[in-house]
Design a protein around this motif. Structure first.
Motif, mmCIF file in Angstrom:
data_model
loop_
_atom_site.group_PDB
_atom_site.id
_atom_site.type_symbol
_atom_site.label_atom_id
_atom_site.label_comp_id
_atom_site.label_asym_id
_atom_site.label_seq_id
_atom_site.Cartn_x
_atom_site.Cartn_y
_atom_site.Cartn_z
ATOM 1 N N PRO A 80 0.812 -1.219 0.000
ATOM 2 C CA PRO A 80 0.000 0.000 0.000
ATOM 3 C C PRO A 80 0.850 1.276 0.000
ATOM 4 O O PRO A 80 0.404 2.323 -0.418
ATOM 5 C CB PRO A 80 -0.810 -0.092 1.291
ATOM 6 C CG PRO A 80 -0.645 -1.476 1.796
ATOM 7 C CD PRO A 80 0.617 -2.023 1.205
ATOM 8 N N LEU A 81 2.078 1.179 0.470
ATOM 9 C CA LEU A 81 2.925 2.359 0.567
ATOM 10 C C LEU A 81 3.570 2.672 -0.778
ATOM 11 O O LEU A 81 3.506 3.797 -1.263
ATOM 12 C CB LEU A 81 3.997 2.128 1.639
ATOM 13 C CG LEU A 81 4.986 3.261 1.906
ATOM 14 C CD1 LEU A 81 4.259 4.521 2.332
ATOM 15 C CD2 LEU A 81 5.988 2.837 2.981
ATOM 16 N N THR A 82 4.162 1.644 -1.411
ATOM 17 C CA THR A 82 4.914 1.886 -2.642
ATOM 18 C C THR A 82 4.111 1.569 -3.890
ATOM 19 O O THR A 82 4.465 2.015 -4.985
ATOM 20 C CB THR A 82 6.179 1.006 -2.665
ATOM 21 O OG1 THR A 82 5.775 -0.365 -2.640
ATOM 22 C CG2 THR A 82 7.078 1.293 -1.487
ATOM 23 N N GLY A 83 3.049 0.788 -3.726
ATOM 24 C CA GLY A 83 2.263 0.387 -4.889
ATOM 25 C C GLY A 83 2.898 -0.742 -5.686
ATOM 26 O O GLY A 83 2.373 -1.167 -6.706
ATOM 27 N N GLU A 84 4.043 -1.227 -5.210
ATOM 28 C CA GLU A 84 4.734 -2.301 -5.936
ATOM 29 C C GLU A 84 4.240 -3.663 -5.465
ATOM 30 O O GLU A 84 3.685 -3.793 -4.379
ATOM 31 C CB GLU A 84 6.247 -2.198 -5.681
ATOM 32 C CG GLU A 84 6.885 -1.016 -6.394
ATOM 33 C CD GLU A 84 8.274 -0.711 -5.883
ATOM 34 O OE1 GLU A 84 8.837 -1.556 -5.154
ATOM 35 O OE2 GLU A 84 8.769 0.389 -6.193
ATOM 36 N N ALA A 85 4.521 -4.658 -6.293
ATOM 37 C CA ALA A 85 4.142 -6.025 -5.939
ATOM 38 C C ALA A 85 4.872 -6.428 -4.663
ATOM 39 O O ALA A 85 6.042 -6.104 -4.471
ATOM 40 C CB ALA A 85 4.502 -6.979 -7.066
ATOM 41 N N SER A 86 4.140 -7.115 -3.757
ATOM 42 C CA SER A 86 4.734 -7.452 -2.467
ATOM 43 C C SER A 86 4.288 -8.833 -2.053
ATOM 44 O O SER A 86 3.192 -9.290 -2.419
ATOM 45 C CB SER A 86 4.274 -6.430 -1.428
ATOM 46 O OG SER A 86 4.478 -6.939 -0.128
ATOM 47 N N GLY A 87 5.123 -9.524 -1.317
ATOM 48 C CA GLY A 87 4.747 -10.835 -0.823
ATOM 49 C C GLY A 87 3.990 -10.760 0.494
ATOM 50 O O GLY A 87 3.458 -11.758 0.973
ATOM 51 N N TRP A 88 3.922 -9.576 1.100
ATOM 52 C CA TRP A 88 3.281 -9.463 2.415
ATOM 53 C C TRP A 88 1.774 -9.350 2.275
ATOM 54 O O TRP A 88 1.267 -8.454 1.617
ATOM 55 C CB TRP A 88 3.831 -8.266 3.195
ATOM 56 C CG TRP A 88 5.205 -8.554 3.691
ATOM 57 C CD1 TRP A 88 6.361 -8.015 3.259
ATOM 58 C CD2 TRP A 88 5.554 -9.493 4.718
ATOM 59 N NE1 TRP A 88 7.433 -8.541 3.929
ATOM 60 C CE2 TRP A 88 6.962 -9.458 4.840
ATOM 61 C CE3 TRP A 88 4.834 -10.376 5.533
ATOM 62 C CZ2 TRP A 88 7.650 -10.262 5.747
ATOM 63 C CZ3 TRP A 88 5.510 -11.161 6.436
ATOM 64 C CH2 TRP A 88 6.901 -11.108 6.542
ATOM 65 N N VAL A 89 1.090 -10.283 2.907
ATOM 66 C CA VAL A 89 -0.363 -10.347 2.827
ATOM 67 C C VAL A 89 -0.937 -10.180 4.221
ATOM 68 O O VAL A 89 -0.448 -10.798 5.167
ATOM 69 C CB VAL A 89 -0.817 -11.712 2.250
ATOM 70 C CG1 VAL A 89 -2.324 -11.764 2.121
ATOM 71 C CG2 VAL A 89 -0.136 -11.973 0.910
#
Length: 856
Positions: free
Chosen positions: A466-475
């Motif tokens: 949500p901060l960077t808008g990049e794909a993330s593994g954290w769910v």
RNA sequence: GGGCGAGUGGUGAAAUGGUAUACACGCUGGACUUAAAAUCCAGUGGCUGAAUAAGCCAUGUGGGUUCGAUUCCCUCCUCGCCCACCA
């Protein structure tokens, strides 16, 4: 005759405690036509040592306030709970293998018994415990919301690592740079940690202090801690020896006016430039670094890393550093190439981790320049830069600064910043000392962070940060699956690689991704012990709610807290953190807007209670006073009154067992005299006089009422003693004890008022006497007395007669005496006649109600 | 180095521009008691003095403002707490 000792021996105090508990005398109503008042004390950590004599100081102070407010007709909320996650229980578990939950439960029982024995008017139906999954469900929920709003992120942060215990240590476990448990060396290790962006709120946390009533020093400390400073951010181009531009260095400075004097640059050992594989890092795959002395630099970085915080500050006189050979920076103002150093006097955690060094006008840079033979260029006239740096900002004009010469410093700051912006070399910037908040602990006994890592979702890009808008593994763990409960473990130590003990519970760690359903791993870090205390005051208004952290209506009724008292040591951590978290909850609407954007209207602090010798109480010094023993020996009321009487509330003060005796004697006398009156009233042996003749009582009502509001509890108690003992041991509203043998007269109105004033301080004793006097209802249902201002004012007073400001005589006169009358009276005094004889009176100063002064 | 605060009897302290030392502890003397404890009564800043006569001196230090300063302003000293290589 029944004495106070009889009352205590017959367990009179616990009898009243039971009555209060049974009748729920101090329960707050969720809805009420009365105005609300929310009194709050910091909830204790239930340590194995039990209650400390320091706890009751704060508790009694606000208990007095709570009881007074109830008598004034408020719907009072005065709650209590336990902040039970924490290291001592965990360390105890490591030592003994006993589950922290068991220790905690036992300790809470002890604390509860101890607190109840002191007669605090807590609403015991609202007790909360931060380790209760029903509670920490909402602590986790707040974390999820923060993540959702881009306020939580992961970053590499150094942690304290004990080389011999092989575990990460909390800052408070590092004592003078050594491990607190084994005394071994501690070094810094980098680890990915959850961070909360409290810095986003820095400005509001400063500005909103204007809207609240905190002690000035509390406000000041918070402002200093946040440490806002304004200046400029400037870019310095970095070139190699063949003039190739490889990167640039950003610096923050509050003194852009000194730019022309920047003769070298310094970066911190942790600075990212040193890790830049493009040119700086030889070990990261590239054969050749642009930094020609790469090995020397890496040695220095290693050394700096192994230095403890203590060493780094202790050695602060002698600065060390290494030049990055092969690289130069370009001063954007002079276009000159200047050397770049790495040195640990530059902190990675402040500003950009890099500085432009201006040795002529900064002492630290001056010291460094002297040691390494670097040029010192004066750009502000007025000092003697051969001797030391000239840091003065108020006077002095620019020199050696091209077009900016002759400008005074203040104007130069603005002009040069403007010039930098126009040239595209920099911008105006604000910096804070406040850091983002490290919210991860590699520990067992804390709230699990409700996040899951899914490799698959990162690959597919199904989940975005949500901060960077990049794909993330954290769910995020879905709200409906909260709480993420702490699983049982066999060993409580962090693992050898510094991970939390949770990381070895494979069937807990391995889970399904809530988004894609594939296999995923749980976050094994837990939250710090501040997490539960951030928002606990909100939970008190609705402690059993399982739909929300608290119902909107109840929040709207009770929040904000009207008066919060706690320790000065929590000013910068707990108080700031909880203001931040509250503001966030307010922003997202979890707290209704009508509550306002600040959680605490008023904040005060009590002083520490020290051991008898004036030293801090500690087990090792053997000067710990056990509250249970004091209660047993003297009674809870004596204990309470003594803690209020011992000295100014906001000051640290040594315990003095001898001093307790004085309070006990006072309460003994009160009990003896009033119960004798009560007995004689029953037998109708005394004249019941309700004449309200006593003027003293109105002064006492005024004084005690005001002193409770201003926290001058010591003088309030003293006023109660004066009221009861009377001036010159002759109270004007009751006879002395030896005159009470036969028939006598008592001003019962004054007596009742006296008891009402004493009631919040010594509730058990007063309830007993109130009952003896024939009252059926608790004294805390009675109305707080009001002082009659006219009666409080004396009819007569002692006019002070001064000669040249020196006291010479006094004479009793009517309160409404005029200056002329006063002069006549004064001149009649034999003593004054003597002084005035043969003298010319140049002036007469008359202060109504006070004095007359002859100037001769 | 920066910030905040404090310095008054033998002790905890009170007085925020107007009688310095309220209240309490401790101490001294007295009453009660066979005695002690507890309780009650009286006294208790220092100096001079027979004095409960009179006077002088005293709120860390030195100065200032004021009719008058523990209180407000400045200098210095000492102590405590918090932060600290913060650019």
């Amino acid at each position: 005759m029944s004495t106070y000792k009889n009352f205590l021996d017959k367990k009179g105090e616990s009898r009243w405690q039971k009555v209060w508990e049974k009748t729920k005398a101090f329960a707050a109503a969720d809805k009420s036509a009365k105005p609300k008042y929310y009194c709050l004390i910091e909830f204790p950590y239930p340590s194995g040592e039990g209650l400390h004599v320091g706890h009751p100081r704060s508790n009694t102070a606000l208990d007095i306030l709570a009881r007074k407010r109830r008598m004034e007709g408020y719907n009072v909320l005065y709650p209590i709970g336990f902040d039970a996650f924490g290291l001592p229980s965990e360390n105890y578990a490591i030592k003994t293998g006993i589950h922290p939950a068991i220790t905690t439960e036992k300790n809470i029982k002890t604390f509860t018994t101890q607190l109840k024995a002191l007669g605090f008017s807590f609403d015991w139906d609202r007790v909360i415990t931060t380790t209760d999954p029903k509670y920490y469900k909402w602590t986790q929920w707040i974390f999820l919301k923060m993540y959702e709003h881009g306020l939580a992120y992961k970053a590499k942060i150094p942690i304290n690592w004990c080389l011999s215990c092989k575990i990460g240590l909390a800052n408070e476990e590092v004592v003078s740079g050594k491990c607190e448990r084994c005394g071994g060396e501690v070094e810094k290790r980098e680890k990915e940690q959850w961070m909360l962006k409290i810095t986003n709120y820095a400005d509001r946390l400063i500005e909103d202090l204007e809207t609240v009533d905190y002690l000035d020093r509390i406000k000041q400390q918070q402002i200093n801690w946040i440490g806002r400073s304004e200046g400029a951010e400037i870019d310095f181009v970095v070139v190699t020896s063949n003039k190739r531009q490889v990167t640039s260095l950003k610096v923050f400075t509050t003194r852009p006016d000194t730019l022309f004097g920047a003769t070298f640059m310094v970066i911190s050992p942790e600075h990212e430039l040193l890790r830049n594989p493009a040119f700086a890092n030889a070990s990261a795959g590239r054969q050749k670094s642009e930094i020609r002395n790469q090995e020397e630099v890496e040695d220095y970085i290693r050394q700096a890393k192994s230095k403890s915080d203590l060493e780094r500050t202790e050695l602060n006189k002698e600065k060390t550093g290494v030049e990055l050979k092969g690289l130069k920076a370009v001063n954007p103002a002079t276009q000159k190439e200047i050397p770049i150093f790495v040195a640990d006097y530059v902190l990675t955690s402040y500003g950009t981790g890099a500085i432009m060094a201006v040795p002529a006008h900064d002492q630290r840079d001056w010291d460094f320049a002297q040691k390494y033979g670097l040029p010192v260029v004066e750009v502000i006239a007025g000092g003697n830069i051969k001797e030391k740096a000239y840091e003065e900002i108020a006077e002095g004009k620019l020199v050696n600064s091209g077009q900016f010469n002759d400008l005074p410093v203040k104007a130069a700051i603005a002009e040069i910043t403007l010039w930098l912006v126009k040239q595209g070399l920099g911008k105006k910037a604000v910096n804070y000392k406040l850091r983002d908040w490290v919210f991860s602990r590699q520990r067992y006994w804390g709230e699990p962070i409700p996040m899951v890592y899914c490799e698959n979702c990162k690959k597919t890009g199904a989940v975005k940060d949500p901060l960077t808008g990049e794909a993330s593994g954290w769910v995020r763990v879905p709200e409906k699956n909260l709480p993420v409960k702490l699983p049982d473990v066999k060993k409580y130590e962090p693992t050898d690689n510094g991970e939390s003990p949770l990381s070895v519970i494979t069937d807990w760690v391995n889970t399904k991704c809530p988004v894609c359903g594939g296999s995923a791993r749980r976050e094994t870090d837990t939250m710090p012990n501040w997490a539960g205390s951030n928002w606990y005051f909100l939970r008190y208004v609705d402690p059993k709610n399982d739909k929300a952290l608290a119902a909107e209506k109840k929040l709207a009724h009770f929040i904000p807290v009207d008066w919060y008292n706690g320790g000065m040591e929590h000013t910068t951590l707990h108080l700031l953190y909880s203001r931040f978290v509250y503001k966030f909850l307010y922003d997202i609407g979890a707290v209704p807007k009508s509550c306002g954007s600040e959680p605490y209207k008023k904040r005060t602090s009590h002083g520490l209670i020290l051991g008898e010798g004036g030293e801090k109480m500690s087990k090792s010094k053997g000067n710990v006073v056990n509250p249970d023993e004091v209660v047993k020996k003297f009674g809870a009321d004596t204990f309470r009154v003594y803690e209020m009487f011992m000295g100014p509330f906001d000051q640290a003060i040594p315990w003095d067992t001898k001093g307790v005796v004085g309070v006990r004697r006072f309460l003994d006398r009160v009990y003896m005299v009033v119960s004798k009156i009560a007995d004689d009233l029953k037998k109708s042996e005394i004249g019941n006089q309700r004449s309200e003749k006593s003027r003293l009582i109105h002064r006492t009502i005024k004084k005690v009422s005001e002193d409770i509001e201003t926290q001058n509890y010591n003088t309030a108690v003293s006023a109660l003693m004066i009221q009861f003992n009377g001036i010159d041991s002759r109270p004007d509203w009751r006879p002395r004890l030896e005159e009470m043998k036969g028939e006598y007269q008592v001003d019962l109105a004054a007596l009742e008022n006296f008891l009402k004033l004493l009631a919040p301080f010594a509730p058990h004793l007063v309830e007993e006497l109130w009952e003896k006097l024939g009252n059926k209802k608790s004294i805390f249902k009675a109305a707080w007395p009001k002082a009659d201002e006219n009666l409080a004012k004396a009819e007569e007073f002692e006019l002070i007669i001064q000669i040249n400001g020196k006291f010479r005589d006094k004479v009793k006169v009517r309160s409404d005496i005029t200056e002329q009358q006063a002069e006549i009276v004064a001149r009649q005094s034999e003593k004054i006649k003597k002084y005035l004889d043969g003298q010319t009176v140049k002036n007469i100063v008359f202060v109504p109600g006070k004095l007359i002064n002859f100037v001769i």
